[in-house]
Design a protein around this motif. Structure first.
Motif, PDB file in Angstrom:
ATOM      1  N   GLN A 185     -14.332 -14.755 -13.723  1.00 33.29           N
ATOM      2  CA  GLN A 185     -15.394 -15.282 -14.589  1.00 33.29           C
ATOM      3  C   GLN A 185     -15.020 -16.705 -15.003  1.00 33.29           C
ATOM      4  OE1 GLN A 185     -16.995 -12.591 -17.609  1.00 33.29           O
ATOM      5  NE2 GLN A 185     -16.664 -10.858 -16.250  1.00 33.29           N
ATOM      6  N   CYS A 186     -14.075 -16.858 -15.935  1.00 36.46           N
ATOM      7  CA  CYS A 186     -13.669 -18.230 -16.258  1.00 36.46           C
ATOM      8  C   CYS A 186     -12.814 -18.796 -15.129  1.00 36.46           C
ATOM      9  CB  CYS A 186     -12.940 -18.298 -17.597  1.00 36.46           C
ATOM     10  SG  CYS A 186     -11.156 -18.006 -17.549  1.00 36.46           S
ATOM     11  N   CYS A 216     -11.173 -11.890 -18.936  1.00 38.78           N
ATOM     12  CA  CYS A 216     -12.643 -11.828 -18.795  1.00 38.78           C
ATOM     13  C   CYS A 216     -13.155 -10.576 -18.087  1.00 38.78           C
ATOM     14  CB  CYS A 216     -13.161 -13.020 -17.994  1.00 38.78           C
ATOM     15  SG  CYS A 216     -12.778 -14.643 -18.627  1.00 38.78           S
ATOM     16  N   THR A 217     -12.542 -10.194 -16.993  1.00 35.55           N
ATOM     17  CA  THR A 217     -13.226  -9.277 -16.071  1.00 35.55           C
ATOM     18  C   THR A 217     -13.029  -7.809 -16.393  1.00 35.55           C
ATOM     19  OG1 THR A 217     -11.336  -9.098 -14.581  1.00 35.55           O
ATOM     20  CG2 THR A 217     -12.883 -10.893 -14.164  1.00 35.55           C
ATOM     21  N   GLY A 218     -11.981  -7.475 -17.146  1.00 34.06           N
ATOM     22  CA  GLY A 218     -11.651  -6.069 -17.329  1.00 34.06           C
ATOM     23  C   GLY A 218     -10.848  -5.504 -16.167  1.00 34.06           C
ATOM     24  N   TYR A 219     -10.391  -6.339 -15.255  1.00 37.28           N
ATOM     25  CA  TYR A 219      -9.475  -6.016 -14.148  1.00 37.28           C
ATOM     26  C   TYR A 219     -10.098  -5.214 -13.005  1.00 37.28           C
ATOM     27  CZ  TYR A 219      -5.627  -7.617 -17.118  1.00 37.28           C
ATOM     28  OH  TYR A 219      -4.815  -8.363 -17.916  1.00 37.28           O
ATOM     29  N   MET A 246      -1.986  -6.396 -24.970  1.00 35.84           N
ATOM     30  CA  MET A 246      -3.330  -6.253 -24.387  1.00 35.84           C
ATOM     31  C   MET A 246      -3.221  -5.213 -23.281  1.00 35.84           C
ATOM     32  SD  MET A 246      -4.543 -10.198 -23.909  1.00 35.84           S
ATOM     33  CE  MET A 246      -2.949 -10.874 -23.533  1.00 35.84           C
ATOM     34  N   PRO A 247      -4.295  -4.485 -23.007  1.00 37.53           N
ATOM     35  CA  PRO A 247      -4.247  -3.572 -21.866  1.00 37.53           C
ATOM     36  C   PRO A 247      -4.218  -4.360 -20.554  1.00 37.53           C
ATOM     37  CG  PRO A 247      -6.421  -3.525 -22.882  1.00 37.53           C
ATOM     38  CD  PRO A 247      -5.578  -4.437 -23.717  1.00 37.53           C
ATOM     39  N   GLY A 248      -3.528  -3.825 -19.597  1.00 38.28           N
ATOM     40  CA  GLY A 248      -3.475  -4.451 -18.268  1.00 38.28           C
ATOM     41  C   GLY A 248      -4.082  -3.537 -17.227  1.00 38.28           C
ATOM     42  N   THR A 249      -3.742  -3.798 -15.975  1.00 40.77           N
ATOM     43  CA  THR A 249      -4.356  -3.036 -14.881  1.00 40.77           C
ATOM     44  C   THR A 249      -4.049  -1.546 -14.967  1.00 40.77           C
ATOM     45  OG1 THR A 249      -2.439  -3.728 -13.612  1.00 40.77           O
ATOM     46  CG2 THR A 249      -4.503  -4.858 -13.156  1.00 40.77           C
ATOM     47  N   GLU A 278     -18.557  -5.191 -18.406  1.00 42.79           N
ATOM     48  CA  GLU A 278     -17.273  -4.581 -18.041  1.00 42.79           C
ATOM     49  C   GLU A 278     -16.109  -5.312 -18.727  1.00 42.79           C
ATOM     50  OE1 GLU A 278     -16.950  -3.583 -13.961  1.00 42.79           O
ATOM     51  OE2 GLU A 278     -15.113  -2.437 -14.312  1.00 42.79           O
ATOM     52  N   GLY A 279     -16.181  -6.649 -18.754  1.00 41.40           N
ATOM     53  CA  GLY A 279     -15.145  -7.405 -19.461  1.00 41.40           C
ATOM     54  C   GLY A 279     -15.172  -7.116 -20.948  1.00 41.40           C
ATOM     55  N   HIS A 313     -17.162 -10.354  -7.580  1.00 41.76           N
ATOM     56  CA  HIS A 313     -17.314 -11.003  -8.890  1.00 41.76           C
ATOM     57  C   HIS A 313     -16.040 -10.795  -9.713  1.00 41.76           C
ATOM     58  CE1 HIS A 313     -19.704 -11.730 -12.842  1.00 41.76           C
ATOM     59  NE2 HIS A 313     -19.215 -12.861 -12.356  1.00 41.76           N
ATOM     60  N   ARG A 360      -2.640  -1.854  -8.673  1.00 42.37           N
ATOM     61  CA  ARG A 360      -2.546  -2.000 -10.135  1.00 42.37           C
ATOM     62  C   ARG A 360      -1.139  -2.383 -10.563  1.00 42.37           C
ATOM     63  NH1 ARG A 360      -7.067   0.375 -13.111  1.00 42.37           N
ATOM     64  NH2 ARG A 360      -8.613   0.989 -11.583  1.00 42.37           N
ATOM     65  N   GLY A 378     -17.317 -19.528 -18.996  1.00 45.08           N
ATOM     66  CA  GLY A 378     -16.930 -18.578 -17.965  1.00 45.08           C
ATOM     67  C   GLY A 378     -17.910 -17.418 -17.886  1.00 45.08           C
ATOM     68  N   THR A 404       0.344  -6.100 -12.559  1.00 46.45           N
ATOM     69  CA  THR A 404       0.655  -5.892 -13.984  1.00 46.45           C
ATOM     70  C   THR A 404       1.141  -7.165 -14.674  1.00 46.45           C
ATOM     71  OG1 THR A 404       2.818  -5.107 -13.315  1.00 46.45           O
ATOM     72  CG2 THR A 404       1.227  -3.425 -13.971  1.00 46.45           C
ATOM     73  N   TRP A 447     -13.411  -3.939 -21.840  1.00 46.38           N
ATOM     74  CA  TRP A 447     -11.958  -4.177 -21.880  1.00 46.38           C
ATOM     75  C   TRP A 447     -11.568  -4.827 -23.202  1.00 46.38           C
ATOM     76  CZ3 TRP A 447      -9.128  -8.636 -22.502  1.00 46.38           C
ATOM     77  CH2 TRP A 447      -7.748  -8.514 -22.276  1.00 46.38           C
ATOM     78  N   MET A 448     -12.325  -5.842 -23.617  1.00 46.16           N
ATOM     79  CA  MET A 448     -11.997  -6.515 -24.882  1.00 46.16           C
ATOM     80  C   MET A 448     -12.108  -5.556 -26.058  1.00 46.16           C
ATOM     81  SD  MET A 448     -13.828 -10.210 -24.570  1.00 46.16           S
ATOM     82  CE  MET A 448     -13.807 -11.082 -23.014  1.00 46.16           C
ATOM     83  N   GLY A 470     -20.762  -8.133 -15.267  1.00 44.11           N
ATOM     84  CA  GLY A 470     -19.435  -8.701 -15.543  1.00 44.11           C
ATOM     85  C   GLY A 470     -19.164  -8.836 -17.021  1.00 44.11           C
ATOM     86  N   GLN A 471     -20.182  -9.269 -17.782  1.00 42.95           N
ATOM     87  CA  GLN A 471     -20.013  -9.371 -19.229  1.00 42.95           C
ATOM     88  C   GLN A 471     -19.739  -7.998 -19.837  1.00 42.95           C
ATOM     89  OE1 GLN A 471     -20.606 -12.436 -21.549  1.00 42.95           O
ATOM     90  NE2 GLN A 471     -19.540 -12.861 -19.667  1.00 42.95           N
ATOM     91  N   MET A 515      -6.511   0.489 -17.583  1.00 45.41           N
ATOM     92  CA  MET A 515      -7.974   0.429 -17.525  1.00 45.41           C
ATOM     93  C   MET A 515      -8.598   1.797 -17.287  1.00 45.41           C
ATOM     94  SD  MET A 515      -9.257  -2.153 -18.537  1.00 45.41           S
ATOM     95  CE  MET A 515     -10.936  -1.602 -18.209  1.00 45.41           C
ATOM     96  N   ALA A 521     -25.456  -9.571 -11.740  1.00 47.81           N
ATOM     97  CA  ALA A 521     -24.000  -9.540 -11.523  1.00 47.81           C
ATOM     98  C   ALA A 521     -23.268 -10.086 -12.739  1.00 47.81           C
ATOM     99  CB  ALA A 521     -23.631 -10.349 -10.276  1.00 47.81           C
ATOM    100  N   LEU A 522     -23.811 -11.152 -13.336  1.00 47.95           N
ATOM    101  CA  LEU A 522     -23.168 -11.713 -14.528  1.00 47.95           C
ATOM    102  C   LEU A 522     -23.310 -10.760 -15.712  1.00 47.95           C
ATOM    103  CD1 LEU A 522     -24.165 -15.497 -14.297  1.00 47.95           C
ATOM    104  CD2 LEU A 522     -21.969 -14.450 -13.770  1.00 47.95           C
TER     105      LEU A 522
END
Lengths: 336, 171
Positions: free
Chosen positions: B100-101, B138-141, A262-265, A228-229, B97, B128, A47, B132, A232-233, A225-226, A268, A221-222
């Motif tokens: 991702q996966c 993957c993306t961080g939302y 896990m954190p959600g929307t 920013e993701g 974008h 948001r 991914g 929820t 979050w991780m 994306g890595q 962030m 762009a990838l």
């Protein structure tokens, strides 16, 4: 009780690849009769976009459009050997193998074109858009696709290439301890801002801002994306994620997505990054590995920001509200 | 208990399936009908990847016995994807974008569709909150939230264009 703000910083040097007993990736490329090129790999796209960047690297080396490349991955029964997608190694290792394979396939293509166009190979060029021509003579131009078809139906040839890249095993020098365990290193620095509620122990991450030095970007762009993701991780590891129970009983441990935090929307923070490109000497077109490191520096940056905000130094993840409240209690007792 | 026949509307087409009691809509979509855009993440309502619309409302198909949608209108990602090109929400996800996966994307798109049908110009907070229940690893939302904002604008512009051409015809 108060909401305290703090800022923390952390930096990371991250190796591309690791010191295995020899770390190879292999690639095979062949042209189909329609003039598309199939890249066969055993490496996996998780991914992160490996198939995309490998398609770009193959297209760049062959001189054809990205859309003419088919990347076929992840069947270890039938594909050429690969150690796997881990250690931020895939773009570097597989990319180098694909450049080697595409270079050989390109030579096979030029050999056929040389006969068909009655011109020396050195006098031929491919324009990056699937056109093959005698240099400086636009009228003597053919489509790569046509040469691929002629190779198979007129000349009885294959248009194919083999590629391998291997990082040899590095042995530690017993005298000095010196070794060469990785291929290149990428670097990053992250600054995190947090707000800590001293009544509940809850941490809100306000922002994660980073600078990344990643070598040449095959696909910006990838890369973005890595990063920013990964931020979050990192935040998720710093504050939330654990398979261990918060209290000493196994049946309190998280069993599913409803309980594994896990954190959600709504959690962030602002995530911003700047990218610096300093091409590596040995990566394909100067690539360095990027994937795993993006979840690294945000973690100590957040923990340092919590220390800056509260004076509580926590050295075990995740930083739960309970750990912060116990830390605040211990500080209060120590000062009284 | 014996199997029974359930009929429902799937993307404007009546479908008829024979199921054991308590078979989920998710299982029927994926395993009996081959509509695999509806994903199978956790089968317990924790991840949102199986979200479909029932009469326009987002529902978790993994928790929904298919008998409960008998005679109802079910919309999946397949239903909203045009034969040529993409739905404006799909296009916005691509442009931002926002996958991702890609495993969470069908659920994210369906929730976004329900949101925009209900609220054509949602605030950042509304987007948001709507998302929820959907997990992305993957993306961080943020790219997903950005995509929903631009999808709202695209849907709005398309509606304007439709009204404009209808006005032309009227004249």
């Amino acid at each position: 009780m108060a909401r305290l703000r703090g800022t923390g910083m952390a930096a990371v040097n991250y190796p591309t690849g690791m010191n295995l007993g020899g770390d190879p990736s292999q690639a095979l490329i062949h042209a189909t009769t329609s003039g598309s090129f199939v890249v066969s790999l055993s490496a996996t796209d998780l991914g992160q976009g490996l198939k995309t960047v490998i398609g770009q690297i193959a297209a760049e080396t062959l001189g054809v459009e990205f859309g003419e490349i088919v990347v076929d991955t992840a069947d270890t029964d039938t594909g050429p050997h690969d150690m796997g997608t881990f250690a931020s190694r895939a773009t570097h290792r597989v990319g180098n193998a694909v450049i080697a394979a595409a270079t050989e396939a390109r030579q096979a293509l030029l050999d056929v074109a040389s006969e068909e166009l009655e011109a020396a190979v050195e006098d031929l060029e491919i324009d990056g858009h699937g056109n093959l021509m005698v240099k400086g003579v636009p009228s003597r131009s053919v489509r790569v696709a046509d040469i691929a078809a002629l190779a198979q139906f007129k000349y009885g040839r294959t248009i194919a290439g083999r590629g391998s890249y291997m990082k040899p095993k590095s042995i530690v020098d017993p005298e000095t301890g010196a070794m060469d365990p990785d291929s290149t290193e990428a670097h990053a620095c992250t600054v995190a801002e947090v707000e800590v509620d001293t009544e509940t122990g809850e941490v809100t991450v306000l922002s994660i801002r980073s600078a990344y030095e990643v070598g040449r970007q095959v696909n910006p762009a990838l890369v973005a994306g890595q990063i920013e993701g990964g931020a979050w991780m990192g935040m998720s590891h710093a504050l939330y994620e654990t398979t261990a129970p918060y209290y000493p009983a196994v049946d309190h441990s998280p069993r599913d997505f409803s309980e594994y935090l896990m954190p959600g929307t709504l959690e962030m923070p602002i995530v911003e990054s700047v990218i610096l490109e300093m091409p590596s000497s040995n990566g394909p077109y100067g690539v360095k590995g990027l994937g795993e490191m993006t979840a690294n520096s945000p973690i100590p940056a957040i923990v340092n920001a919590i220390y800056h905000a509260t004076g509580v130094r926590i050295d075990e993840l995740p930083v739960t509200p309970e750990k912060i409240l116990r830390g605040l209690d211990a500080m209060a007792h120590a000062s009284s | 208990m014996a199997s029974r026949i359930v009929t429902f509307d799937l993307g404007g087409r009546e479908v008829e399936v024979m199921v054991r009691p308590m078979t989920t809509l998710q299982s029927v979509l994926r395993n009996q009908l081959g509509f695999t855009a509806t994903k199978d993440g956790c089968r317990q309502g924790g991840c949102g990847s199986c979200t479909v619309l029932v009469n326009g409302q987002p529902m978790l198909s993994c928790l929904l016995p298919v008998e409960d949608v008998a005679g109802q209108r079910v919309t999946t990602l397949e239903s909203i994807t045009p034969a040529e090109g993409l739905h404006p929400i799909q296009q916005a996800f691509l442009d931002a974008h926002a996958s991702q996966c890609g495993y969470c994307t069908p659920g994210m798109v369906m929730v976004s569709k329900a949101l925009l049908d209900h609220d054509p110009a949602p605030t950042d907070d509304a987007i948001r909150h709507a998302l929820t229940g959907n997990i992305c690893r993957c993306t961080g939302y943020r790219p997903i939230v950005t995509a929903v904002h631009s999808a709202a604008e695209a849907v709005h512009d398309a509606a304007d264009a439709m009204r404009g051409s209808a006005g032309e015809r009227a004249r």
